[in-house]
Design an enzyme around this catalytic site. Structure first.
Site, short mmCIF file in Angstrom:
data_model
loop_
_atom_site.label_atom_id
_atom_site.label_comp_id
_atom_site.label_asym_id
_atom_site.label_seq_id
_atom_site.Cartn_x
_atom_site.Cartn_y
_atom_site.Cartn_z
N HIS A 156 -38.12 0.05 -10.36
CA HIS A 156 -37.94 0.58 -11.71
C HIS A 156 -36.54 1.16 -11.93
O HIS A 156 -36.12 1.37 -13.06
CB HIS A 156 -39.01 1.62 -12.05
N ASP B 281 -43.22 -1.57 -6.43
CA ASP B 281 -42.09 -0.85 -6.99
C ASP B 281 -40.94 -0.72 -5.98
O ASP B 281 -40.37 0.35 -5.81
CB ASP B 281 -42.51 0.54 -7.49
N ASN C 33 -34.24 11.04 -8.23
CA ASN C 33 -34.65 10.95 -6.83
C ASN C 33 -35.28 9.60 -6.49
O ASN C 33 -35.39 9.24 -5.32
CB ASN C 33 -35.68 12.03 -6.49
N SER C 34 -35.72 8.87 -7.51
CA SER C 34 -36.42 7.61 -7.28
C SER C 34 -35.60 6.68 -6.40
O SER C 34 -34.41 6.43 -6.66
CB SER C 34 -36.71 6.90 -8.61
N GLY D 200 -58.78 -12.22 -0.46
CA GLY D 200 -59.60 -13.01 -1.36
C GLY D 200 -60.83 -12.28 -1.85
O GLY D 200 -61.93 -12.86 -1.91
N VAL D 201 -60.67 -10.99 -2.23
CA VAL D 201 -61.80 -10.20 -2.69
C VAL D 201 -61.38 -9.30 -3.85
O VAL D 201 -60.20 -9.05 -4.06
CB VAL D 201 -62.37 -9.29 -1.57
#
Length: 383
Positions: free
Chosen positions: A126, A156, A232-233, A289-290
Site C-alpha cells: 500500500h 500487503d 511507519n508502514s 483447496g478448501v
C-alpha cells in the site's frame, strides 16, 4: 493513672529518643557497619552485602534491557520511501494517499527495510501502490531511484530494488518463537520523522483484522504496543537483539494515529513471499483447496463436538484440489498441522501461505468426535 501522668510519661519517652538520636549523630561516634546499609560509590555496579560488600550486583530485570545496540543496528538498515504519482488521474489516486505536496504531485511516504546487501528492500504494497516514481533514502542520507521488483497484494508486501552494493541489512529472527511479553522495537519514518525508534512488547500473535479485501488474503499479524504511525508502514519490527521479526503494516485507531496497538506481518511469512518475488518476479502460492473458518459456538453445537473449543472448520472442498485428494471432508475440524496446534483461522492460513507447491502437510482432524491424520500435498494456485 490519670491523664497528667500519661502526658508526662509520653514526654519523657520522646526526650529520651531525641537524646539518643542526637548522640548517634555526633561526629566522634562510630556506628557498627552492620546497623547501616553499605552504599557503593559506583552506582549500578555493586550492592550492599554484609558478608561481601564487593559482590557484583545481580542481573537487572527485563525492564532494564538496553536497546541502544539493537537501535543502531536496525536504523542503519531502514530506509525512507517516497512514492510519487506523476502521470495518473488525480481523482483515482488521491484516495489512496490522501496527500498532496506544494508542486501539485500526489504521493505517499512510508518506510522499508534492506533485505539483502545488493539493494533488495521490503516495504508494504500500500506504500507503493499505483505510483510512478519511487525514491529511497538510506540512513546515511543517500538517495536512490527504486524500481518495483514484484508485489503481493494479498499479504500487503512489495519488493523494491535500488542500484547499490554492500548495504547494511538485518538478519531474520524466527517469528514462530516470538512470544507475548517479549520486547520489540519498531523503526521507520512516522509522520515524516526518519530514523525513529519506538519500543514495546508483543501483545498477541495470529491477529486477523480483515484489512485485506481479497477473500484468500493472508492475515496473521504480530500485535504489539510499540508506537506506530502513518509513515511507519513497511518498516521493521525487531527483537531486542536487532533481528527482523516482522514488517509493520497497520495500526488499530479511530483517529488515524497510534492509539495503543500496531500490527506486523511475521518475518517467516514475509521471507517466503519475498524470496519468491526476488527469484521468480511473483509469489508462487500453494493452496489446500478448501474454504475454512474458525470454530464457533454454533459449530460446536451443530457438530456435537465434545471437549473442543478451538480449531478450524472445513466449510467447502474444491473439486480436484489438494484437500479432496487428501481425503479431507466438509465439517472436519482441523486441530493441528505437522504437530503445530491450530487454534483459529489466521494460524492455519499462515502455515498454508508459507508452504510451497508440492509440500506435504500432516493434518490432524476431528471427524465424528474421533481423531485421525490425513496427508495433504499442496497444489500451486494456478493448478
Amino acid at each position: 493513672m490519670n491523664v497528667r501522668a500519661h502526658f508526662f510519661s509520653a514526654l519523657a519517652g520522646g526526650l529520651v529518643a531525641a537524646l539518643l538520636v542526637a548522640w548517634l549523630l555526633r561526629p566522634d561516634v562510630v556506628v557498627p557497619s552492620h546497623t547501616i546499609p553499605v552504599v557503593s560509590t559506583e552506582p549500578a555496579l555493586y550492592w550492599a552485602d554484609r558478608a561481601d560488600p564487593s559482590r557484583p550486583m545481580p542481573e537487572l530485570p527485563a525492564f532494564g534491557v538496553d536497546f541502544r545496540q539493537a537501535a543502531r543496528r536496525t536504523t542503519m538498515a531502514v530506509v525512507h520511501v517516497d512514492a510519487r504519482v506523476d502521470g495518473r488521474d488525480r481523482a483515482t489516486v488521491k484516495a489512496l494517499f490522501n496527500r498532496e505536496d506544494n508542486s501539485g504531485n500526489l504521493g505517499g511516504q512510508g518506510s522499508g527495510v534492506i533485505y539483502r546487501p545488493d539493494g533488495y528492500i521490503i516495504t508494504n504494497y500500500h506504500v507503493v501502490e499505483a505510483t510512478d516514481n519511487i525514491t529511497v533514502t538510506t540512513d546515511d542520507r543517500r538517495r536512490y531511484s527504486a524500481e518495483i521488483v514484484g508485489v503481493e497484494p494479498k499479504t500487503d508486501l512489495a519488493v523494491l530494488k535500488i542500484n547499490a552494493e554492500n548495504l547494511p541489512y538485518l538478519k531474520s529472527a524466527n517469528s514462530d518463537d516470538a512470544e507475548p511479553g517479549q520486547w520489540v522495537l519498531a523503526v521507520g519514518s512516522p509522520l515524516g520523522l526518519t530514523s525513529t525508534v519506538t519500543a514495546g512488547i508483543i501483545s498477541a500473535k495470529g491477529r486477523n483484522l480483515s484489512l485485506l479485501r481479497d477473500p484468500d488474503a493472508i492475515e496473521s499479524f504480530i500485535q504489539t504496543d510499540a508506537a506506530v504511525n502513518p509513515g511507519n508502514s513497511g518498516g521493521p519490527l525487531v527483537d531486542a537483539d536487532g533481528q527482523l521479526l516482522g514488517i509493520n503494516t497497520a495500526i488499530a485507531s479511530r483517529t488515524g494515529l497510534f492509539q495503543g496497538y500496531s500490527f506486523a506481518i511475521p518475518i517467516n511469512l514475509v521471507s517466503r513471499i519475498v524470496d519468491d518475488i526476488i527469484e521468480y518476479g511473483s509469489f508462487r502460492r500453494a493452496l489446500m483447496g478448501v474454504e475454512i473458518s474458525t470454530l464457533t459456538a454454533a459449530d460446536i453445537e451443530r457438530l456435537n463436538l465434545s471437549d473442543r473449543s478451538e480449531g478450524v472448520v472445513v466449510d467447502a472442498i474444491f473439486p480436484g484440489g489438494a484437500a479432496e485428494q487428501g481425503g479431507l471432508l466438509v465439517d472436519d475440524l482441523i486441530v493441528a498441522v505437522d504437530g503445530r496446534v491450530i487454534r483459529d483461522l489466521p494460524e492455519l492460513t499462515e502455515i498454508i501461505g508459507r508452504g510451497r507447491p508440492g509440500d506435504r502437510l500432516l493434518v490432524a482432524v476431528i471427524r465424528d468426535n474421533k481423531s485421525r491424520e490425513l496427508t495433504i500435498d499442496l497444489q500451486a494456485a494456478d493448478e
